[in-house]
Design a protein around this motif. Structure first.
Motif, PDB file in Angstrom:
ATOM      1  N   ARG A 147      -6.509  10.831  -7.050  1.00 53.13           N
ATOM      2  CA  ARG A 147      -6.095   9.641  -6.304  1.00 53.13           C
ATOM      3  C   ARG A 147      -6.642   8.388  -6.966  1.00 53.13           C
ATOM      4  O   ARG A 147      -7.756   8.360  -7.468  1.00 53.13           O
ATOM      5  CB  ARG A 147      -6.605   9.701  -4.866  1.00 53.13           C
ATOM      6  CG  ARG A 147      -5.680  10.478  -3.965  1.00 53.13           C
ATOM      7  CD  ARG A 147      -5.891  10.205  -2.486  1.00 53.13           C
ATOM      8  NE  ARG A 147      -5.073  11.144  -1.725  1.00 53.13           N
ATOM      9  CZ  ARG A 147      -3.793  10.950  -1.433  1.00 53.13           C
ATOM     10  NH1 ARG A 147      -3.186   9.845  -1.813  1.00 53.13           N
ATOM     11  NH2 ARG A 147      -3.119  11.872  -0.769  1.00 53.13           N
ATOM     12  N   CYS A 148      -5.826   7.347  -6.942  1.00 50.72           N
ATOM     13  CA  CYS A 148      -6.234   6.005  -7.393  1.00 50.72           C
ATOM     14  C   CYS A 148      -7.103   5.384  -6.302  1.00 50.72           C
ATOM     15  O   CYS A 148      -7.049   5.811  -5.143  1.00 50.72           O
ATOM     16  CB  CYS A 148      -4.957   5.191  -7.592  1.00 50.72           C
ATOM     17  SG  CYS A 148      -5.193   3.476  -8.048  1.00 50.72           S
ATOM     18  N   VAL A 149      -7.865   4.330  -6.642  1.00 46.48           N
ATOM     19  CA  VAL A 149      -8.677   3.644  -5.617  1.00 46.48           C
ATOM     20  C   VAL A 149      -7.790   3.060  -4.520  1.00 46.48           C
ATOM     21  O   VAL A 149      -8.220   2.877  -3.387  1.00 46.48           O
ATOM     22  CB  VAL A 149      -9.561   2.525  -6.230  1.00 46.48           C
ATOM     23  CG1 VAL A 149     -10.723   3.113  -6.998  1.00 46.48           C
ATOM     24  CG2 VAL A 149      -8.728   1.600  -7.112  1.00 46.48           C
ATOM     25  N   CYS A 150      -6.519   2.774  -4.822  1.00 49.36           N
ATOM     26  CA  CYS A 150      -5.615   2.183  -3.821  1.00 49.36           C
ATOM     27  C   CYS A 150      -5.070   3.246  -2.864  1.00 49.36           C
ATOM     28  O   CYS A 150      -4.359   2.922  -1.912  1.00 49.36           O
ATOM     29  CB  CYS A 150      -4.463   1.447  -4.501  1.00 49.36           C
ATOM     30  SG  CYS A 150      -3.120   2.528  -5.044  1.00 49.36           S
ATOM     31  N   GLY A 151      -5.367   4.499  -3.127  1.00 46.77           N
ATOM     32  CA  GLY A 151      -4.874   5.574  -2.255  1.00 46.77           C
ATOM     33  C   GLY A 151      -3.628   6.260  -2.816  1.00 46.77           C
ATOM     34  O   GLY A 151      -3.215   7.316  -2.326  1.00 46.77           O
ATOM     35  N   HIS A 166      -0.371   7.141 -14.678  1.00 47.35           N
ATOM     36  CA  HIS A 166      -0.549   5.913 -13.890  1.00 47.35           C
ATOM     37  C   HIS A 166      -0.429   6.222 -12.405  1.00 47.35           C
ATOM     38  O   HIS A 166       0.048   7.297 -12.012  1.00 47.35           O
ATOM     39  CB  HIS A 166       0.448   4.829 -14.321  1.00 47.35           C
ATOM     40  CG  HIS A 166       1.877   5.153 -14.005  1.00 47.35           C
ATOM     41  ND1 HIS A 166       2.713   5.807 -14.880  1.00 47.35           N
ATOM     42  CD2 HIS A 166       2.631   4.916 -12.891  1.00 47.35           C
ATOM     43  CE1 HIS A 166       3.903   5.951 -14.341  1.00 47.35           C
ATOM     44  NE2 HIS A 166       3.885   5.430 -13.124  1.00 47.35           N
ATOM     45  N   CYS A 167      -0.856   5.233 -11.598  1.00 46.39           N
ATOM     46  CA  CYS A 167      -0.803   5.395 -10.146  1.00 46.39           C
ATOM     47  C   CYS A 167       0.632   5.196  -9.660  1.00 46.39           C
ATOM     48  O   CYS A 167       1.310   4.258 -10.084  1.00 46.39           O
ATOM     49  CB  CYS A 167      -1.717   4.353  -9.508  1.00 46.39           C
ATOM     50  SG  CYS A 167      -1.531   4.234  -7.725  1.00 46.39           S
ATOM     51  N   ASP A 168       1.075   6.087  -8.768  1.00 51.10           N
ATOM     52  CA  ASP A 168       2.468   5.974  -8.301  1.00 51.10           C
ATOM     53  C   ASP A 168       2.647   4.858  -7.278  1.00 51.10           C
ATOM     54  O   ASP A 168       3.776   4.563  -6.886  1.00 51.10           O
ATOM     55  CB  ASP A 168       2.973   7.317  -7.754  1.00 51.10           C
ATOM     56  CG  ASP A 168       2.339   7.717  -6.423  1.00 51.10           C
ATOM     57  OD1 ASP A 168       1.412   7.023  -5.952  1.00 51.10           O
ATOM     58  OD2 ASP A 168       2.778   8.738  -5.855  1.00 51.10           O
ATOM     59  N   ARG A 169       1.542   4.238  -6.837  1.00 50.51           N
ATOM     60  CA  ARG A 169       1.666   3.147  -5.857  1.00 50.51           C
ATOM     61  C   ARG A 169       1.461   1.785  -6.503  1.00 50.51           C
ATOM     62  O   ARG A 169       2.315   0.917  -6.396  1.00 50.51           O
ATOM     63  CB  ARG A 169       0.661   3.349  -4.716  1.00 50.51           C
ATOM     64  CG  ARG A 169       0.866   2.362  -3.579  1.00 50.51           C
ATOM     65  CD  ARG A 169      -0.119   2.562  -2.440  1.00 50.51           C
ATOM     66  NE  ARG A 169       0.054   3.848  -1.777  1.00 50.51           N
ATOM     67  CZ  ARG A 169      -0.776   4.308  -0.833  1.00 50.51           C
ATOM     68  NH1 ARG A 169      -1.824   3.579  -0.462  1.00 50.51           N
ATOM     69  NH2 ARG A 169      -0.570   5.495  -0.279  1.00 50.51           N
ATOM     70  N   CYS A 170       0.313   1.586  -7.199  1.00 53.22           N
ATOM     71  CA  CYS A 170       0.019   0.241  -7.739  1.00 53.22           C
ATOM     72  C   CYS A 170       0.307   0.172  -9.245  1.00 53.22           C
ATOM     73  O   CYS A 170       0.258  -0.922  -9.819  1.00 53.22           O
ATOM     74  CB  CYS A 170      -1.421  -0.162  -7.448  1.00 53.22           C
ATOM     75  SG  CYS A 170      -2.643   0.758  -8.412  1.00 53.22           S
ATOM     76  N   GLY A 171       0.608   1.300  -9.880  1.00 51.85           N
ATOM     77  CA  GLY A 171       0.992   1.278 -11.300  1.00 51.85           C
ATOM     78  C   GLY A 171      -0.173   1.229 -12.271  1.00 51.85           C
ATOM     79  O   GLY A 171       0.033   1.281 -13.487  1.00 51.85           O
TER      80      GLY A 171
HETATM   81 ZN    ZN Z   1      -3.183   2.639  -7.344  1.00 52.94          ZN
END
Ligand code: ZN
Ligand code: BJW
Length: 237
Positions: free
Chosen positions: A137-141, A111-116
């Motif tokens: 990288r996730c789309v959220c960065g 999972h993404c470490d920023r947005c989950g």
């Molecule tokens: Zn994300």
């Protein structure tokens, strides 16, 4: 009968998965756990942590369940069985166990470490350990990380609640292949002891739990677990 199994790295050792704390072959003999398995380590050098987990992801995909995992799955023919595992491998499921609670997460989810957001993209194959690989990288960065629990992080709520239930309602707790030093997971057998539930420990080495376990079998998982339920009357003589 309701049997709950609480497992650690030792149950997968005979499948070829290294444990953490064995002085020679353990994962922590080669890397510093707080560098590689903590949120601080991830923030400081995600590329190093990602590379290490890619290698372990490959290794776990390349092994098979052993007689210990298979015995636990076969107990479902005779008992209501719950498996509470600290392991991030999927060997209990692959052996056929149906109620598996992963208190330290899974190395087969990301999972993404920023947005989950869950990540379902490609995971590179890493047959040999390398020093550093840039995580996707996730789309959220944010950065994509494995869905495992590092030191200093809370355990997943659902798995933890289900594990507490499984321990509190068990007629027998079998603790197998864990050094019983990592909390809060190591508190689960202590809870069973406090409830007066019989606790059988299967481990070739003594642990901090050994003194309070009802029975301590100094045996390896793949040889002790297959005949364990049949041995119960003699163990509790
Ligand atoms: Zn994300
Ligand atoms: C065989 C065998 C064979 C060999 N057959 N047997 C002081 C007191 C209490 C707690 C703390 C404390 N200081 C710090 C803490 C907290 C910390 C902790 O417990 N640290 C201790 C080490 C001191 N815990 C945490 O940080 C946890 N989170 C937390 O507390 O959060 C609080 C919080 C709340 C709210 C908000 C925020 C925070 C998280 C712990 C996460 C642990 N993560 C790891 C990595 C997972 C990902 C990965 O796989 O990489 O989990 S560490 C590692 O240890 C892994 C394992 O699941 C875990 C346990 O190891 P295990 O399975 O017991 O393996 P080994 O190697 O130790 O033992 C193997 C055993 O098998 C040996 O005994 C062998 O003899 C035996 N064996 N062959 C049977 N064939």
């Amino acid at each position: 009968m309701r049997v709950t199994v609480f497992s650690g790295a030792g149950i997968s050792a005979e499948s070829g998965v290294p444990t953490f704390r064995d002085a020679e072959t353990g994962l922590w003999a080669k890397v510093d756990p707080y560098e590689i398995s903590s949120s601080e380590g991830w923030r400081a050098h995600p590329d190093k942590v990602w590379a290490w987990y890619l290698w372990r992801h490959h290794m776990m995909g390349a092994v098979a369940p052993n007689e210990g995992h298979r015995a636990v799955a076969a107990w479902e023919d005779h008992a209501e069985v719950h498996v509470v595992t600290q392991n991030v491998d999927n060997l209990h499921e692959r052996a056929g166990s149906r109620n598996v609670h992963h208190v330290h997460g899974s190395l087969f989810e990301f999972h993404c470490d920023r947005c989950g957001t869950e990540y379902a993209g490609p995971i590179p194959d890493m047959p040999e350990p390398v020093e550093s690989v840039q995580p996707p990288r996730c789309v959220c960065g944010g950065l994509i990380r494995p869905n495992v629990v590092w030191f200093g992080e809370p355990l997943p709520d659902d798995a933890w609640e289900q594990s507490l239930e499984a321990v509190v309602h068990a007629d027998l707790l079998v603790v197998v292949g864990t050094s019983s030093v990592v909390y809060p997971a190591a508190g689960l057998p202590e809870l069973a002891v406090a409830h007066g539930t019989p606790v059988i420990e299967v481990n070739p080495e003594p642990t901090p739990l050994s003194a309070s376990a009802t029975v301590s079998l100094r045996e390896k998982a793949a040889s002790a677990l297959p005949g364990l339920l049949q041995r119960l009357p003699s163990l509790f003589d």
